[in-house]
Motif scaffolding. Structure first.
Motif, PDB file in Angstrom:
ATOM      1  N   ASN A 199      48.882  44.247  39.182  1.00  0.00           N
ATOM      2  CA  ASN A 199      47.447  44.507  39.075  1.00  0.00           C
ATOM      3  C   ASN A 199      47.209  46.005  38.850  1.00  0.00           C
ATOM      4  OD1 ASN A 199      44.668  44.797  39.368  1.00  0.00           O
ATOM      5  ND2 ASN A 199      44.525  43.310  41.017  1.00  0.00           N
ATOM      6  N   PRO A 200      46.708  46.400  37.688  1.00  0.00           N
ATOM      7  CA  PRO A 200      46.457  47.821  37.425  1.00  0.00           C
ATOM      8  C   PRO A 200      45.516  48.480  38.422  1.00  0.00           C
ATOM      9  CG  PRO A 200      46.320  46.550  35.393  1.00  0.00           C
ATOM     10  CD  PRO A 200      46.400  45.559  36.517  1.00  0.00           C
ATOM     11  N   THR A 201      44.532  47.730  38.921  1.00  0.00           N
ATOM     12  CA  THR A 201      43.593  48.343  39.859  1.00  0.00           C
ATOM     13  C   THR A 201      44.263  48.669  41.191  1.00  0.00           C
ATOM     14  OG1 THR A 201      42.791  46.196  40.673  1.00  0.00           O
ATOM     15  CG2 THR A 201      41.607  47.184  38.829  1.00  0.00           C
ATOM     16  N   ALA A 202      45.279  47.905  41.569  1.00  0.00           N
ATOM     17  CA  ALA A 202      46.014  48.210  42.803  1.00  0.00           C
ATOM     18  C   ALA A 202      46.760  49.527  42.650  1.00  0.00           C
ATOM     19  CB  ALA A 202      46.988  47.074  43.123  1.00  0.00           C
ATOM     20  N   THR A 203      47.377  49.721  41.489  1.00  0.00           N
ATOM     21  CA  THR A 203      48.082  50.975  41.222  1.00  0.00           C
ATOM     22  C   THR A 203      47.115  52.159  41.257  1.00  0.00           C
ATOM     23  OG1 THR A 203      49.602  49.740  39.795  1.00  0.00           O
ATOM     24  CG2 THR A 203      49.612  52.138  39.582  1.00  0.00           C
ATOM     25  N   ALA A 204      45.953  51.993  40.626  1.00  0.00           N
ATOM     26  CA  ALA A 204      44.955  53.069  40.599  1.00  0.00           C
ATOM     27  C   ALA A 204      44.402  53.354  41.984  1.00  0.00           C
ATOM     28  CB  ALA A 204      43.820  52.693  39.645  1.00  0.00           C
ATOM     29  N   ALA A 205      44.188  52.301  42.783  1.00  0.00           N
ATOM     30  CA  ALA A 205      43.636  52.483  44.124  1.00  0.00           C
ATOM     31  C   ALA A 205      44.608  53.229  45.026  1.00  0.00           C
ATOM     32  CB  ALA A 205      43.299  51.121  44.736  1.00  0.00           C
ATOM     33  N   GLU A 251      31.748  42.589  39.000  1.00  0.00           N
ATOM     34  CA  GLU A 251      33.198  42.774  38.956  1.00  0.00           C
ATOM     35  C   GLU A 251      33.601  44.080  39.653  1.00  0.00           C
ATOM     36  OE1 GLU A 251      36.966  41.209  37.890  1.00  0.00           O
ATOM     37  OE2 GLU A 251      34.965  40.321  37.817  1.00  0.00           O
ATOM     38  N   GLY A 252      32.792  45.109  39.490  1.00  0.00           N
ATOM     39  CA  GLY A 252      33.078  46.369  40.175  1.00  0.00           C
ATOM     40  C   GLY A 252      32.967  46.242  41.679  1.00  0.00           C
ATOM     41  N   MET A 262      39.136  40.674  39.016  1.00  0.00           N
ATOM     42  CA  MET A 262      39.604  41.710  39.956  1.00  0.00           C
ATOM     43  C   MET A 262      41.020  42.154  39.594  1.00  0.00           C
ATOM     44  SD  MET A 262      38.089  40.097  43.517  1.00  0.00           S
ATOM     45  CE  MET A 262      38.934  38.522  43.269  1.00  0.00           C
ATOM     46  N   ASN A 263      41.419  41.821  38.386  1.00  0.00           N
ATOM     47  CA  ASN A 263      42.734  42.191  37.860  1.00  0.00           C
ATOM     48  C   ASN A 263      42.607  42.314  36.346  1.00  0.00           C
ATOM     49  OD1 ASN A 263      45.361  42.259  36.813  1.00  0.00           O
ATOM     50  ND2 ASN A 263      46.172  40.945  38.420  1.00  0.00           N
TER      51      ASN A 263
END
Length: 238
Positions: free
Chosen positions: A71-77, A137-138, A185-186
Motif C-alpha cells: 500500500n503506497p499510503t502506508a509507506t508515505a504515512a 477517500e481522504g 484506501m490503497n
C-alpha cells in the motif's frame, strides 16, 4: 541497490495481495453458503476473519522479504511519521512498483477465477460526485492510517491481537465508505482495477484514489508524530 530491492519486493507482495484479497468476496459467499447461515452480520464476521488471515500471513511475508509494502499510503504515512528508512528516492521507486504489481495481480486473478465468481471481482468505484468522493477517500485513508499506526506502534504487544484490530478497522472503513468510493484506501489496488477497466489514466482515478488518499495518509502520519513524538522516535531507532 537497497531501494531497487525494496521496490522489487513491493511489486511482488502487491501482486500477491491484490490476487488474494480480490477473492475475499467470493470466499465469504462460499463460506456462508456452506454453513447455511445468512445475514449481514455473519457475512461481515466471515469477511473479517478472512482479512485477519490475509493480513497475518502477509505480515509474515513482508517481514521475510525485508519489510515490503502493498500500500503506497502506508509507506508515505510511515515516512511522514518519522518511521522506517525510506526517503524520497526510494518511494519514487516503490510506488510505481506497487502499481505495476497491482495491475499484474488484477490481471492474474481475472484469468484464474472461475466464471461463476468473476462477477464478484472488481475494484473500487465512485458512487457520488467527484469532490465528495475525493473527500471521503481522504478521510477514510486518514482514519485507517491513524488507527493502524496506533495499533502497530502503541497498541497491544500480541501480534495476533494487533492483526485482529487491523482487520476489524479495515472492514469497518470498507463498510463506512461503501456508498462513496468503494472504498480503496490503497492507490495501488485502485489503479490495478482501473487499468483492467481502462480508467487508469482519468482525472477521477488520480484525484480520488491517489491524491486524496496520499494527503490523508501523510496528515495521519504527521498527526501521529505530533501526538506520540517519543513513541515514534523510539520505534524509528529500534
Amino acid at each position: 541497490m537497497g531501494a531497487i530491492r525494496a521496490a522489487a519486493a513491493d511489486g511482488l507482495i502487491t501482486f500477491l495481495w491484490v490476487f488474494c484479497v480480490s477473492t475475499v468476496r467470493a470466499a465469504t459467499s462460499l463460506v456462508t453458503a456452506a454453513l447455511q447461515i445468512q445475514g449481514v452480520a455473519f457475512s461481515l464476521f466471515v469477511t473479517t476473519l478472512l482479512i485477519f488471515a490475509l493480513v497475518f500471513i502477509f505480515g509474515l511475508i513482508a517481514a521475510a522479504i525485508g519489510g515490503a509494502s502493498f500500500n503506497p499510503t502506508a509507506t508515505a504515512a510511515l515516512y511522514a511519521a518519522g518511521l522506517g528508512s525510506d526517503n524520497l528516492l526510494s518511494m519514487a521507486l516503490r510506488f510505481p512498483a506497487q502499481a505495476a504489481g497491482a495491475v499484474a495481480g488484477a490481471l492474474a486473478i481475472m484469468e484464474v477465477m472461475p466464471p461463476q465468481y468473476k462477477r464478484m471481482l472488481g475494484g473500487p468505484s465512485l458512487k457520488v460526485d467527484l469532490h465528495t468522493g475525493a473527500v471521503a477517500e481522504g478521510v477514510l485513508t486518514f482514519t485507517i492510517t491513524l488507527a493502524v499506526l496506533w495499533i502497530i506502534i502503541r497498541g497491544p504487544r500480541s501480534p495476533v491481537v494487533k492483526t485482529w484490530m487491523v482487520a476489524v478497522s479495515t472492514v469497518a472503513m470498507v463498510v463506512a465508505g461503501a456508498g462513496y468510493t468503494g472504498p480503496a484506501m490503497n492507490p495501488a489496488n485502485a489503479f490495478g482495477w482501473a487499468y483492467i477497466n481502462n480508467r487508469h489514466n482519468t482525472w477521477e482515478q488520480f484525484y480520488v484514489y491517489w491524491i486524496c488518499p496520499f494527503i490523508g495518509a501523510i496528515v495521519a502520519g504527521w498527526f501521529f508524530r505530533f501526538i506520540f513524538p517519543q513513541r515514534a522516535e523510539k520505534a524509528k531507532k529500534a
